[in-house]
Design an enzyme around this catalytic site. Structure first.
Site, PDB file in Angstrom:
ATOM      1  CE1 TYR A  83      -4.330  -0.694  -0.023  1.00 31.39           C
ATOM      2  CE2 TYR A  83      -4.198  -1.366   2.271  1.00 31.39           C
ATOM      3  CZ  TYR A  83      -4.915  -1.234   1.100  1.00 31.39           C
ATOM      4  OH  TYR A  83      -6.224  -1.641   1.065  1.00 31.39           O
ATOM      5  CG  ASN A 128     -10.000   1.161   5.272  1.00 31.77           C
ATOM      6  OD1 ASN A 128      -9.466   0.852   6.335  1.00 31.77           O
ATOM      7  ND2 ASN A 128     -11.297   1.318   5.177  1.00 31.77           N
ATOM      8  CB  ALA A 129      -4.293   0.684   5.457  1.00 31.42           C
ATOM      9  CD  GLU A 130      -7.961  -1.717   9.069  1.00 33.48           C
ATOM     10  OE1 GLU A 130      -8.994  -1.805   8.379  1.00 33.48           O
ATOM     11  OE2 GLU A 130      -6.900  -2.299   8.763  1.00 33.48           O
ATOM     12  CD  GLU A 189     -11.497  -2.768   1.731  1.00 31.06           C
ATOM     13  OE1 GLU A 189     -11.790  -1.833   2.505  1.00 31.06           O
ATOM     14  OE2 GLU A 189     -11.071  -3.850   2.126  1.00 31.06           O
ATOM     15  CE1 TYR A 258      -8.589  -8.836   6.351  1.00 32.73           C
ATOM     16  CE2 TYR A 258     -10.142  -8.056   4.709  1.00 32.73           C
ATOM     17  CZ  TYR A 258      -8.867  -8.068   5.243  1.00 32.73           C
ATOM     18  OH  TYR A 258      -7.874  -7.316   4.658  1.00 32.73           O
ATOM     19  CD  GLU A 297      -7.189  -5.518   1.689  1.00 32.22           C
ATOM     20  OE1 GLU A 297      -7.872  -5.699   2.731  1.00 32.22           O
ATOM     21  OE2 GLU A 297      -6.944  -4.396   1.226  1.00 32.22           O
TER      22      GLU A 297
END
Length: 1000
Positions: A83, A128-130, A189, A258, A297
């Site tokens: 990323y 995103n990637a938190e 996403e 997930y 992912e």
């Protein structure tokens, strides 16, 4: 038999199906990379893309990128996924940094090329990637650039310099130009492509379609010719596939999944069944039949949010999770898989707030400390199989169900290569999370007829388990494994002789047959038998059948012209197959098989010397399948004095580390703390004339405040960390308190003081905002003259998705009982200089607005002259104190010693803590909200051979109650290693500059 008839009918049906000629496509910009229904095709060879994700911006030490990439390669991956992060590279609208040492991603591409990894790059603009604002630049989240992620010309103008720079930087690294970049992701996403439902006939969402098409056009204009990809957030989305809806679509579209839960806090997912597999095959058949099945992912773990379980959820997403879930993907015919994440790293310096804690360990196979273990090793067993089983890149799924085994508790997904007719039987419990012991036989199709195997005894699935059996697997020229109920680990060639490695769980039996091979009593020799039982059975058609049971150990059978090595799971975990070539498509003839080590990073041969590099954590025996010409072995550059050759292998004894944890910790936990109050601003006499006057009356944010002045931090260029507000008002006897409403991000909080007296705190919860009504202490309001209200807010970063526009700061603040409730003046202060004074190395997220941070007390070279000695890290009242000490630290070269700081405080105490190491903010500790107590500190941030500066800010959010912080260094692991922490750290640690005084 019933099974044989069923299998024959299925194979007959799918023989017709497999004859379909799927079209081969390319981007039109290069034919070096192509694809079809089955797989990616690189340089004419089919490839199962087996990838792991890591984020360089979560590890601000480029030397450690090499360490991580070596581990990714050793795991058996052929690709790494990366990323980008717009916000990390662009601190302000007029700043874009891809050159400073920690911000230049090109070393990742260079080293990936050197060690033999392809690369998938995913730059954004949204990732995103938190992470903070999902990766959007902080300055783009004020509302001035529209609602984000659409074709608003303001937003296009904002992200274009970042994307254009990235694309031009990556252009020469593409595989068609001799590099190793094989795919480039557009957005992340992102949906929906159509309005309403997911059907093809739903109205187009032109706002999003035009945005995606703009990103695609920009990438092509800037020279990106490799396939463009995208990831849907789940199988519920059906967007951006050319096969389904070509408008704004990419070349290869997939989805993220997930199945356990993307968070360690299961309640956010509505709960999940452990190890409950999900179907994927049908999605690809419907949405992207002319593209390789792609999961950009797949769950490598879960992040731990504020309020999540202590220590995360590695216990549930362990080696058993890897065994079942990853093999299930093979059974679903997925040929492009990236594990998210394989190394998570840390949310150092606010880059990952507010969604997750300071840690981004993610329960990943490489932990935040960079330590590997059982989860890594289990995944490696599949990675090594994918490397040698090249027929997996082109298969049809010809059967799923329970009718191929003698037990209805065992479920089979059967894949067949239509060209070679190699077959892969992916077996699991019918109820995938079952823990039963099931013995069974399986009906296998082979080139010599349908067989029920094993012929002697039975196979078994014991507990949480999955297995992949093979038939007609060609492991060398002229040698075919007719069938096996042991799993194939890897294959090599030693002195032109094939070496096949098979493994079973400890104590289990298995059986294999080599096509056309007849037992030769004179040449078939058991060379080594550690914990094994081996039986030969002659069969018609000259097919030798070998039945064996393997306890802990290594067994070797030498046949006429090839060797079979049988090992248990424990040995399989410690077996490596490093390559002599850096070509990601290099064949098994380039493998060197090594047993017994914690990690093998790389291998080379020079003359008669085999040179191995890696890590040992204890005394061990290294067993090597090496050519006869090898007489000498070196380990991490040191020649081994004694090398034994017996049983057809080399054996080398390694001693392991020669220093102890005590040697390390005695240094780090030494030294005396100095302390100084770091909230002088609460005094009404504090001079804030250099601060920004918060007198804006409008804001681009879509939510307008309920105050006359705009008191949103981003309106004044402060986007993270601690932010201070000072408000003035003329009091009177009727003014009794204040009501305030602040929004600060999950786990944020605030404290307030009137004329130097604490009046209350929002101590923190998982909520993102808080309301408080604070009474003023009796006599604290000046009836004549000016009163000063000070608010210290912990700004925990911006939200993801469209919520990135959510403001941070004061929405409403009203004096209670005052005749004139308005404040006469507000000033605001955040990180030193806001976006105009960013640390060029540590980047835009590292520092907040605490006085100690603004003045550089956390930096090397600052002189704490006149500070008080501190025997403990404690704060008596509601204020903040900064503690600092300097420690000399040195360990011998040749070691890798991952370290972490453990924090703690007595139960019930409420405080907010930031820890600094050599200027890097590497942890936030908020015990009343989160569970994180361990904070890994990597080499490069920590100087392993010199002076170190440790800093801690402790903010007591309770008045009248002393808070105490426990602070202790710990050793995560201790390795003798080829990785060296002895690199120049000065370039990574810019020091104190006296000019910071102007930011007081």
């Amino acid at each position: 038999m019933k099974f044989e008839r069923l299998l024959t009918s299925f194979l007959s049906f799918f023989t017709v199906f497999a004859q379909k000629q799927w079209p081969i496509s390319n981007t039109g910009y290069t034919d070096v990379i192509e694809w079809d229904h089955y797989s990616l095709i690189v340089k004419g060879q089919r490839l199962v893309v087996w990838s792991g994700e890591f984020h360089y911006w979560r590890m601000p030490v480029p030397e450690l990128w090499q360490d991580l990439l070596e581990k990714i390669k050793a795991h058996g991956f052929n690709t790494v996924s990366v990323y980008g992060h717009w916000g990390y590279h662009s601190a302000s609208e007029d700043a874009l940094d891809f050159e400073t040492i920690t911000h230049d991603p090109r070393p990742i591409l260079d080293y990936s090329k050197k060690i033999g990894l392809y690369v998938i790059w995913r730059p954004g603009p949204y990732v995103n990637a938190e992470s903070h604002a999902g990766g959007h630049a902080q300055w783009a989240t004020t509302g001035a650039y529209g609602s984000l992620r659409n074709n608003d010309t303001r937003f296009t103008k904002a992200y274009t310099p970042y994307m254009t720079t990235y694309e031009k930087l990556l252009k020469p690294y593409q595989v068609q130009f001799g590099g190793n970049l094989i795919a480039f992701q557009i957005e992340n996403e992102f949906s929906p492509q159509r309005l309403g439902d997911n059907s093809k006939n739903a109205p187009p969402n032109w706002l999003y379609i035009n945005y995606m098409q703009t990103l695609i056009d920009q990438a092509r204009e800037n020279g990106i010719g490799v396939p463009l990809t995208h990831n849907n957030p789940s199988t519920q989305s059906k967007d951006w596939s050319k096969d389904f809806d070509p408008r704004g679509a990419v070349d290869i579209s997939g989805f993220d999944t997930y199945p356990y839960c993307w968070s360690c806090l299961l309640s956010v997912c509505g709960g999940r069944y452990e190890y409950d597999v999900q179907p994927y095959y049908g999605w690809f058949e419907e949405i992207s039949p002319n593209q390789p099945p792609y999961i950009p992912e797949f769950q490598g773990g879960s992040y731990n949010p504020w309020g999540g379980p202590a220590g995360g959820c590695i216990q549930k997403q362990n080696s058993e999770f890897v065994n079942i879930m990853y093999k299930h993907n093979i059974g679903e015919r997925i040929t492009m898989i990236s594990i998210y994440v394989f190394f998570g790293g840390t949310n150092w310096g606010n880059i990952g707030f507010p969604e997750s804690q300071t840690s981004y360990d993610y329960a990943a196979a490489i932990s935040e400390t960079r330590v590997i273990g059982e989860k890594f090793w289990e995944g490696k067993t599949l990675g090594l199989l994918i490397d040698v089983a090249r027929d997996l890149a082109k298969t049809d799924r010809v059967y799923v169900g329970t009718n191929l085994t003698t037990s209805t508790n065992v479920y089979t997904s059967l894949l067949e290569n239509p060209d070679t007719h190699s077959r892969f039987y992916v077996l699991r419990h019918t109820v995938s999370n079952s823990t039963t012991l099931d013995d069974f036989k399986v009906t296998m199709a082979t080139s010599e007829g349908t067989m029920t195997v094993p012929k002697y005894g039975s196979a078994s699935l014991h507990g949480l388990a999955s297995k992949i059996f093979l038939s007609d697997f060609k492991f060398a020229e002229g040698l075919t494994l007719l069938y096996t109920t042991a799993e194939v680990l890897t294959v090599s060639t030693v002195d032109k002789e094939p070496v096949l490695v098979l493994w079973v769980p400890n104590g289990e039996a298995a059986e294999f047959s080599v096509k056309g091979y007849k037992a030769n009593e004179k040449k078939d020799t058991v060379r080594l038998c550690k914990g094994c039982e081996i039986n030969y059975h002659g069969e018609s058609g000259d097919n030798l059948v070998v039945n064996f049971k393997q306890e802990a150990g290594i067994s070797i059978v030498q046949f006429d012209g090839f060797r079979v090595v049988m090992i248990d799971r424990g040995v399989a975990w410690r077996t490596w197959a490093p390559k002599l070539s850096n070509d990601p498509l290099a064949g098994s003839d380039q493998n060197i098989i090594v047993h017994g080590l914690h990690l093998v990073r790389k291998v080379s041969i020079s003359g008669g010397e085999l040179q191995l590099f890696g890590d040992t954590d204890s005394e061990t025996t290294m067993t090597i399948h090496a050519p006869a010409k090898i007489r000498d072995v070196s380990w991490n550059g040191k020649k081994i004095s004694r090398v034994n050759r017996r049983d057809g292998v080399l054996e080398v004894e390694l001693q392991g580390p020669k220093i102890s944890e005590r040697d390390v910790l005695s240094q780090l936990n030494s030294g005396k703390w100095k302390a100084k109050n770091t909230l002088p601003e609460i005094s009404p006499d504090y001079d804030d004339s250099a601060w920004i006057v918060a007198n804006d009356t409008t804001t681009p944010n879509p939510i307008q405040p309920a105050t006359p002045q705009v008191l949103y931090a981003e309106n004044y260029g402060f986007f993270h960390g601690y932010v201070l507000f000072r408000g003035r008002f003329n009091g009177g006897n009727s003014t009794t308190g204040v009501f305030m409403n602040l929004q600060f991000g999950a786990a944020g909080g605030y404290s307030a003081w009137l004329n130097g007296q604490w009046i209350g705190s929002w101590t923190g919860t998982t909520a993102t905002r808080g309301n408080s009504t604070f009474e003023f202490p009796k006599g604290s309001v000046k009836t004549n003259g000016e009163n000063v209200l000070v608010i210290l807010m912990d700004h925990n970063g911006k939200d993801q998705y469209a919520e990135a526009l959510n403001y941070r700061g004061i929405y409403q603040i009203t004096l209670i009982g005052a005749k004139s409730p308005d404040f006469t003046k507000w000033t605001i202060q955040g990180n030193a200089g806001g976006t105009k004074n960013i640390d060029p190395v540590r980047g835009p997220y590292n520092e907040g607005g605490l006085y100690a941070e603004r003045l550089g007390w956390h930096l090397n070279g600052f002189n704490p002259k006149g500070w008080s000695d501190a025997s403990k890290l404690s704060v008596a009242n509601a204020t903040a104190v900064f503690f600092r000490k300097e420690v000399d630290f040195s360990v011998p070269a040749g070691y890798d010693i991952p370290l972490y700081i453990r924090l703690g405080s007595p139960s019930g105490q409420k405080l907010r803590v930031q820890i600094y190491v050599n200027g890097y903010q590497f942890g936030k500790y908020i015990p009343q909200v989160g569970s994180q107590v361990d904070f890994p500190i990597p080499p490069g941030v920590l100087n392993y051979n010199g002076k170190n500066v440790f800093g801690v800010s402790v903010w007591n959010v309770q008045d009248g109650t002393e808070v105490t912080l426990d602070y202790e260094w710990k050793v995560a692991a201790l390795y003798e290693s080829s990785f060296s922490d002895r690199f120049d750290v000065k370039k990574l640690q810019p020091g104190y500059d006296p000019s910071r005084e102007k930011y007081a």
